[in-house]
Design a protein around this motif. Structure first.
Motif, mmCIF file in Angstrom:
data_model
loop_
_atom_site.group_PDB
_atom_site.id
_atom_site.type_symbol
_atom_site.label_atom_id
_atom_site.label_comp_id
_atom_site.label_asym_id
_atom_site.label_seq_id
_atom_site.Cartn_x
_atom_site.Cartn_y
_atom_site.Cartn_z
ATOM 1 N N LEU A 197 4.821 8.868 4.592
ATOM 2 C CA LEU A 197 3.405 8.708 4.291
ATOM 3 C C LEU A 197 3.189 7.807 3.078
ATOM 4 N N HIS A 198 4.036 7.958 2.067
ATOM 5 C CA HIS A 198 3.801 7.290 0.785
ATOM 6 C C HIS A 198 4.763 6.147 0.456
ATOM 7 N N TRP A 199 5.777 5.924 1.291
ATOM 8 C CA TRP A 199 6.767 4.892 0.987
ATOM 9 C C TRP A 199 7.000 3.992 2.201
ATOM 10 N N ASN A 200 7.189 2.711 1.923
ATOM 11 C CA ASN A 200 7.556 1.729 2.942
ATOM 12 C C ASN A 200 8.924 1.147 2.616
ATOM 13 N N THR A 201 9.653 0.792 3.653
ATOM 14 C CA THR A 201 10.851 -0.020 3.491
ATOM 15 C C THR A 201 10.453 -1.446 3.828
ATOM 16 N N VAL A 202 10.681 -2.340 2.887
ATOM 17 C CA VAL A 202 10.279 -3.741 3.021
ATOM 18 C C VAL A 202 11.536 -4.598 3.083
ATOM 19 N N LEU A 215 -0.074 -2.415 6.844
ATOM 20 C CA LEU A 215 1.081 -3.284 6.618
ATOM 21 C C LEU A 215 2.108 -3.153 7.740
ATOM 22 N N ARG A 216 2.379 -1.927 8.166
ATOM 23 C CA ARG A 216 3.365 -1.702 9.224
ATOM 24 C C ARG A 216 2.916 -2.317 10.537
ATOM 25 N N THR A 217 1.603 -2.325 10.772
ATOM 26 C CA THR A 217 1.063 -2.942 11.989
ATOM 27 C C THR A 217 1.137 -4.460 11.900
ATOM 28 N N ASN A 218 0.728 -5.008 10.788
ATOM 29 C CA ASN A 218 0.678 -6.463 10.628
ATOM 30 C C ASN A 218 2.054 -7.105 10.469
ATOM 31 N N TYR A 219 3.017 -6.354 9.959
ATOM 32 C CA TYR A 219 4.358 -6.892 9.706
ATOM 33 C C TYR A 219 5.410 -6.022 10.388
ATOM 34 N N ASP A 220 5.189 -5.753 11.656
ATOM 35 C CA ASP A 220 6.064 -4.889 12.451
ATOM 36 C C ASP A 220 7.515 -5.357 12.373
ATOM 37 N N GLY A 221 8.390 -4.452 12.001
ATOM 38 C CA GLY A 221 9.811 -4.765 11.896
ATOM 39 C C GLY A 221 10.225 -5.283 10.528
ATOM 40 N N LEU A 222 9.271 -5.728 9.728
ATOM 41 C CA LEU A 222 9.566 -6.223 8.382
ATOM 42 C C LEU A 222 9.103 -5.244 7.308
ATOM 43 N N ILE A 223 8.098 -4.449 7.642
ATOM 44 C CA ILE A 223 7.638 -3.364 6.773
ATOM 45 C C ILE A 223 7.595 -2.118 7.646
ATOM 46 N N ASN A 224 8.411 -1.138 7.292
ATOM 47 C CA ASN A 224 8.607 0.053 8.103
ATOM 48 C C ASN A 224 8.387 1.312 7.268
ATOM 49 N N PRO A 225 8.263 2.469 7.927
ATOM 50 C CA PRO A 225 8.189 3.717 7.156
ATOM 51 C C PRO A 225 9.400 3.842 6.233
ATOM 52 N N GLY A 226 9.196 4.395 5.072
ATOM 53 C CA GLY A 226 10.250 4.492 4.057
ATOM 54 C C GLY A 226 11.500 5.199 4.546
ATOM 55 N N TRP A 227 12.626 4.521 4.433
ATOM 56 C CA TRP A 227 13.914 5.068 4.853
ATOM 57 C C TRP A 227 14.361 6.122 3.852
ATOM 58 N N PHE A 278 9.593 3.703 -8.808
ATOM 59 C CA PHE A 278 8.616 2.905 -8.065
ATOM 60 C C PHE A 278 9.283 1.956 -7.075
ATOM 61 N N ALA A 279 10.599 1.752 -7.194
ATOM 62 C CA ALA A 279 11.323 0.887 -6.257
ATOM 63 C C ALA A 279 12.765 1.360 -6.143
ATOM 64 N N ILE A 280 13.260 1.354 -4.908
ATOM 65 C CA ILE A 280 14.628 1.778 -4.627
ATOM 66 C C ILE A 280 15.241 0.742 -3.700
ATOM 67 N N LEU A 310 9.292 0.879 -1.420
ATOM 68 C CA LEU A 310 8.208 0.769 -2.389
ATOM 69 C C LEU A 310 7.121 1.768 -2.055
ATOM 70 N N LYS A 311 6.558 2.392 -3.063
ATOM 71 C CA LYS A 311 5.460 3.325 -2.858
ATOM 72 C C LYS A 311 4.226 2.550 -2.420
#
Length: 119
Positions: free
Chosen positions: A77-82, A60-72, A36-38, A50-51
């Motif tokens: 689709l299912h993971w974000n990099t925070v 989230l990606r729109t509201n926190y551009d550059g701080l929450i991104n598509p999962g590396w 659930f976290a890497i 994070l899933k």
């Protein structure tokens, strides 16, 4: 939030283990054996994958551009990099950890859900 606070928060959740299944730099948190976290420990500033529900990911990606991104290195689709060492509110980070954990728990088999409940 720093990486130790992140780690402690994850480990306080029911049924969670930590391991380094990929290499010595990639810390993985699992609930009942499911990721659930890497966290790439060598990444500066500290960031975690994070899933996330796909619709919420877009928001989230729109509201926190550059701080929450598509999962590396994950499903975009299912993971974000925070970026956890950032200006993101700590409450938001803990909510995202909880959301990831809850998504994984929802997808567990009935048997694993029962085992988790009995811990």
């Amino acid at each position: 939030m720093n990486i130790e606070d992140f780690r402690n928060y994850c480990l306080a959740k029911k049924g969670v283990t930590e391991s380094f299944p990929f290499d010595v730099h990639t810390l993985v948190f699992k609930v009942m054996g499911k990721m659930f976290a890497i966290c790439g420990l060598e990444r500066i500033p500290s960031q975690v994958n994070l899933k996330c529900d796909p619709e919420r990911s877009v928001e989230l990606r729109t509201n926190y551009d550059g701080l929450i991104n598509p999962g590396w290195h994950m499903s975009k689709l299912h993971w974000n990099t925070v970026i956890i060492e950032s200006n993101l509110p700590p409450k938001l980070i803990t909510e995202l950890i909880d959301h990831s954990y809850d998504l994984i728990v929802q997808g567990l088999t009935k048997k694993l859900k029962e085992e988790l409940a009995n811990l």
